[in-house]
Design a protein around this motif. Structure first.
Motif, short mmCIF file in Angstrom:
data_model
loop_
_atom_site.label_atom_id
_atom_site.label_comp_id
_atom_site.label_asym_id
_atom_site.label_seq_id
_atom_site.Cartn_x
_atom_site.Cartn_y
_atom_site.Cartn_z
N LYS A 121 20.64 58.05 98.69
CA LYS A 121 19.34 58.51 99.18
C LYS A 121 19.57 59.59 100.23
N ALA A 122 18.70 60.60 100.22
CA ALA A 122 18.75 61.64 101.24
C ALA A 122 17.61 61.40 102.22
N ALA A 123 17.84 61.62 103.50
CA ALA A 123 16.73 61.55 104.46
C ALA A 123 15.66 62.53 103.99
N PRO A 124 14.38 62.12 104.01
CA PRO A 124 13.32 62.96 103.45
C PRO A 124 13.24 64.36 104.07
N GLY A 125 13.71 64.51 105.30
CA GLY A 125 13.63 65.82 105.93
C GLY A 125 14.91 66.65 105.83
N TYR A 126 15.89 66.19 105.10
CA TYR A 126 17.20 66.84 105.06
C TYR A 126 17.29 67.69 103.79
N LYS A 127 16.97 68.95 103.94
CA LYS A 127 16.79 69.88 102.83
C LYS A 127 18.03 70.02 101.93
N VAL A 128 19.17 70.34 102.55
CA VAL A 128 20.37 70.56 101.75
C VAL A 128 20.77 69.29 100.98
N ALA A 129 20.62 68.14 101.64
CA ALA A 129 20.98 66.88 100.97
C ALA A 129 20.11 66.68 99.73
N LYS A 130 18.82 66.96 99.87
CA LYS A 130 17.93 66.80 98.72
C LYS A 130 18.28 67.79 97.61
N THR A 131 18.70 68.97 98.03
CA THR A 131 19.10 69.97 97.04
C THR A 131 20.34 69.52 96.28
N ILE A 132 21.25 68.87 96.96
CA ILE A 132 22.46 68.39 96.28
C ILE A 132 22.09 67.33 95.23
N ILE A 133 21.16 66.46 95.58
CA ILE A 133 20.69 65.46 94.59
C ILE A 133 20.10 66.18 93.37
N HIS A 134 19.28 67.17 93.64
CA HIS A 134 18.66 67.94 92.56
C HIS A 134 19.73 68.57 91.67
N ALA A 135 20.72 69.17 92.30
CA ALA A 135 21.77 69.84 91.53
C ALA A 135 22.58 68.84 90.71
N ILE A 136 22.91 67.71 91.29
CA ILE A 136 23.67 66.70 90.54
C ILE A 136 22.88 66.32 89.28
N ASN A 137 21.57 66.12 89.45
CA ASN A 137 20.76 65.71 88.30
C ASN A 137 20.64 66.79 87.23
N ARG A 138 20.55 68.05 87.66
CA ARG A 138 20.46 69.13 86.67
C ARG A 138 21.78 69.30 85.93
N VAL A 139 22.87 69.22 86.67
CA VAL A 139 24.19 69.31 86.03
C VAL A 139 24.36 68.13 85.07
N ALA A 140 23.94 66.95 85.50
CA ALA A 140 24.04 65.76 84.64
C ALA A 140 23.28 65.98 83.34
N ASP A 141 22.06 66.48 83.44
CA ASP A 141 21.25 66.73 82.24
C ASP A 141 21.97 67.63 81.26
N ARG A 142 22.51 68.70 81.81
CA ARG A 142 23.20 69.66 80.97
C ARG A 142 24.40 69.02 80.28
N ILE A 143 25.25 68.37 81.04
CA ILE A 143 26.49 67.80 80.50
C ILE A 143 26.19 66.67 79.51
N ASN A 144 25.28 65.78 79.90
CA ASN A 144 25.03 64.61 79.06
C ASN A 144 24.43 64.98 77.71
N ASN A 145 23.81 66.15 77.62
CA ASN A 145 23.17 66.54 76.37
C ASN A 145 23.96 67.58 75.57
N ASP A 146 25.19 67.80 75.99
CA ASP A 146 26.02 68.78 75.28
C ASP A 146 26.98 68.07 74.33
N ARG A 147 26.67 68.17 73.04
CA ARG A 147 27.49 67.46 72.04
C ARG A 147 28.91 68.01 71.95
N ARG A 148 29.09 69.26 72.35
CA ARG A 148 30.39 69.91 72.17
C ARG A 148 31.52 69.17 72.88
N ILE A 149 31.18 68.51 73.97
CA ILE A 149 32.27 67.88 74.73
C ILE A 149 32.51 66.43 74.32
#
Ligand code: 26Q
Length: 820
Positions: free
Chosen positions: A599-627
């Motif tokens: 969990k990121a503190a609700p006011g901690y911008k960079v921390a929330k951005t890291i969560i967002h990035a992890i999830n976007r990267v996860a989406d990309r990787i998990n849906n790529d059949r090539r790997i």
């Protein structure tokens, strides 16, 4: 004194499955108003909890009577957070009636596991500090240490985290609405607390007047110990309006207005501040701190007087108040106020007593986490306390600092509890850590390396003045919850080889080292891990809709999201692994699943951005059949104690990768190693001691050490240089910056890139990147030979004896509380 105390051995409870069944039926009907047939798992959970609470409350009374008659020295653990987690399973284990309860539930046609799962998880804490307080409560009872925890009964615990479009969402956690059978209101022990007002001098005495009054209602939660009849109390305060309705406005027909005071007062215990390692500086937070401190202080003084009479002569021998970080530090001023204004003490005598009864645990070196309050704010909310803080500071500077460094005004400025404004007309600031050090008998850090830094970097002058004051007590975790309860199959396997009571004496685990090379034992150990991973895979499927392969390496990073903990380092590395696979899909690597909970503190911008990035990267990787499923990334939402209990037994790799010098201790590192995970980590916090215990061959240490971090900083560190010289790293950072991963908001990940490059990479993520990547190559290499991997895993588990919270509490008893 407790030295006369006899060991409270558990009298094996004459509680049978039939007794439990009878009590459950009675509670279903009489407490819940239900017929047996109407009861599902949740109702049975409540009825069973009430039945167990009955046993707990009975033992609390016995424990109190015993301690009263022995006039025991008691430890009061003051903490804004107690992250206790679910209590039913834990209490059944501790009371030795788990099997009986299982049988009783079977008679009701449900499995005990389902009943336990329906308990909501009391989230009365943020993370490590709150969970540590809960482990300590378990160990205090287990060691028969007379103790009581004091805290706040928040209506809303830490927020519930959701993930929408990859981003963190927050919603309130009204955890008590599913009922909390463990808490018992104790109206007889309620307290009144004063706030605001002004100080009037009368006949040379200070009097605090025109105050606003708040009522504090205690809720008692029984804390069972393992294999003992001792049951301690966790007393949590809830705020209420002191007066009922304001009758004048009620008469005038303003019914709703007449309640407004009440809402105001109740606000105080409404919500836990969601900051972790960051000071919020809000007036309500200060009031929360004072509210629970004042209630607790009045309560413990009343208990002392009931047991010892009105004389203060023995108080210093009977009472210890342990401050869990500076959050309850206002207790120092409150205690002085009671002694000076209500008990007729002279200042010198009062401070002397203060310095006998207080001890302070420091959990952080991060400057932004060190609490500082504007003197003006304290002066407004607690005017008398502010006077007292000035008085303490005056004595400290002009008597004690003066004696040590005569005539040295710059030293006085440096050590002052009050920080003077940089510009004339600016605000004075109260340094709560300094107040805690000056007011305490002992100060401790929470791991060896951290305590050394507390001595040398955080409080070097205090350490010079009082060389005995700052000590170390390395953290620990309770093996009951973090092995026996969460990993019952591993517990059974250990039982099959170790005859002694390892649950109560974790050092005995060491005997399992003898089986580290035994193929049969390795096989069983590996099977249990695989089974735990299958169960976690089912949770992941359910919570995230992602299929993961239980045979893959489960690489786990679970902790609050913070830049110093460096989830962004894992993120960059995962992106690089993905690129490597795309370049070479036939790459001979074992499948890997990277699992995050944070969990990121609700006011901690960079921390929330890291969560967002992890999830976007996860989406990309998990849906790529090539790997071909060689890589999966999972972010499990709403990380909390009950989820930790499912993740930890399933971890193969434990990520402990903070910038050296920043993680005070860590406790998740201990829990995962105890359950047979191998650590990839920096030489930080308790990792250092874990490495010492398991041996360098059985841990993947990488990266800059504390000394190297400071050398690098002195030399002048440029993250741009590393970016420009490491092709792979440059490629993933460029990819993150490109917006390609987040087409709906192409600038979304800029804050991460800015932090790494434009703002100087304060946490040295890029500096440690290559070493981290190399460490992961070593992990993969080791995994390829199962006999080697499982040997290391067994050694890890078998070598965690030191990290039982029973050992931590024994250390506190000996070096800080001077029990026995
Ligand atoms: C401070 C001011 C205002 C509002 C909130 C806070 C606040 C709240 C919680 C500040 C800090 C915390 C929690 C800190 C914490 O959990 N620290 C961790 O403590 C663990 C137990 O000692 C260590 O293992 C971790 O290393 C440390 O980060």
């Amino acid at each position: 004194m407790s030295s006369k105390k006899s060991k409270t051995k558990q009298i094996k409870p004459a509680v049978s499955a039939a007794d439990i069944s009878e009590a459950v039926n009675r509670h279903l009907q009489q407490s819940l108003g239900l017929e047996r047939e109407e009861a599902g798992p949740h109702e049975l959970w409540e009825a069973l909890s009430l039945a167990v609470r009955e046993i707990g409350l009975q033992k609390i009374r016995a424990t109190r009577q015993k301690e009263s008659s022995e006039k025991a020295r008691r430890v009061y653990y003051l903490s804004l957070e107690f992250l206790v987690g679910r209590l039913l399973g834990n209490n059944l284990h501790n009371l030795g009636i788990y099997d009986q309860a299982e049988k009783a539930m079977a008679e009701h046609g449900v499995s005990l596991v389902d009943v336990l799962e329906s308990e909501s998880d009391p989230a009365l804490g943020n993370g490590g500090l709150g969970r540590l307080a809960a482990c300590f409560m378990d160990s205090l009872a287990t060691l028969d240490t007379p103790a009581m925890g004091y805290g706040i009964n928040y209506r809303f615990g830490l927020f519930k985290q959701g993930i929408a479009g990859g981003r963190q969402t927050e919603s309130p956690d009204a955890w008590r609405e599913d009922h909390f059978p463990w808490g018992k209101e104790r109206p007889k022990r309620k307290q009144t607390v004063r706030l605001y007002g002004r100080v009037v001098e009368k006949d040379g005495k200070a009097s605090w007047e025109d105050t606003k009054e708040i009522m504090g209602m205690p809720w008692d939660v029984p804390v069972t110990g393992y294999n003992t009849d001792t049951v301690n109390t966790l007393r949590l305060w809830e705020s209420r309006a002191a007066e009922g309705f304001d009758l004048t406005s009620f008469d005038r027909g303003h019914y709703m207005d007449s309640r407004s005071k009440e809402i105001n007062a109740e606000n105080i215990s409404q919500v836990l501040y969601p900051n972790d390692n960051h000071d919020a500086g809000k007036e309500l937070r200060l009031i929360q701190q004072y509210f629970f401190v004042a209630c607790s202080m009045a309560d413990l003084i009343a208990r002392y007087k009931r047991e010892n009479g009105d004389s203060w002569a023995d108080f210093g021998k009977k009472v210890i108040m342990q401050l869990n970080d500076t959050h309850p530090a206002i207790a120092v001023a409150e205690f002085m106020r009671v002694l000076l204004d209500e008990e007729g003490f002279e200042f010198d005598e009062a401070l002397k007593l203060c310095r006998q009864v207080f001890a302070y645990t420091n959990h952080t070196l991060l400057p932004e986490a060190l609490e500082k309050w504007p003197a003006q704010l304290i002066g407004k909310v607690l005017p008398r306390h502010m006077q007292i803080i000035y008085r303490i500071n005056y004595f400290f500077l002009h008597t004690e600092v003066e004696a040590q460094w005569p005539g040295d005004d710059s030293m006085k400025r440096r050590l002052s509890i009050i920080e003077e404004p940089e510009q004339p007309g600016g605000d004075q600031i109260v340094r709560m850590a300094y107040l805690s050090v000056v007011g305490s008998n002992k100060v401790n850090g929470v791991a060896a390396i951290h305590s050394k830094l507390v001595q040398d970097m955080l409080f070097p002058e205090f350490h010079k003045m009082w060389p005995e004051k700052i000590v170390n007590v390395t953290n620990g975790v309770t093996p009951r919850r973090w092995l026996d309860h969460c990993n019952p199959e591993l517990a059974k396997l250990i039982d099959s080889k170790i005859k002694g009571d390892w649950r109560g004496k974790l050092d005995l685990l060491d005997k399992a080292n003898a089986y580290a090379d035994d193929p049969a034992f390795q096989k069983k150990f590996a099977e249990i891990k695989l089974d735990n991973k299958r169960k976690l895979a089912a949770v992941i499927k359910q919570e995230c809709g992602i299929e993961v392969n239980p045979e893959a390496i489960f690489d786990v990073q679970i902790k609050r999201l913070h830049e110093y903990k460096r989830q962004q380092l894992s993120l960059l590395h995962i992106m690089a692994l993905y690129r490597r696979l795309l370049e070479n899909p036939e790459l001979d690597v074992p499948p890997r699943v990277f699992i995050f909970g944070a969990k990121a503190a609700p006011g901690y911008k960079v921390a929330k951005t890291i969560i967002h990035a992890i999830n976007r990267v996860a989406d990309r990787i998990n849906n790529d059949r090539r790997i071909k499923d060689k890589l999966k990334v999972v972010f499990i939402p709403n990380y909390r104690v009950s989820l930790a209990e499912k993740i930890i037994p399933a971890a193969d790799v434990s990520e402990q990768i903070s910038t050296a010098g920043f993680e005070a201790s860590g406790t998740g590192n201990m829990k995962m190693a105890l359950n047979g995970a191998l650590t990839v980590g920096t030489m930080d916090g308790a990792n250092v001691e874990i490495a010492e215990e398991v041996g360098d061959d059985n841990i993947f240490i990488f990266g800059l050490t504390v000394d190297q971090v400071s050398e690098l900083r002195d030399r002048g560190y440029s993250s741009w240089d590393i970016y420009n010289s490491n092709e792979e790293l440059k490629a993933v950072i460029d990819w993150l910056a490109s917006g390609e991963l987040c087409p709906d908001e192409p600038e979304a990940f800029r804050p991460i890139v800015e932090s790494l490059l434009d703002r100087g990479d304060y946490f040295l993520t890029l500096a440690d990147y290559q070493a981290y990547s190399d460490a992961h190559d070593r992990i993969v290499d080791t995994w390829k030979t199962p006999a080697i991997w499982w040997k290391k895993a067994i050694i890890n588990s078998a070598s965690m004896g030191k990290f039982s919270s029973d050992r931590s509490i024994a250390d506190y008893n000996r070096t800080i509380w001077m029990m026995d």
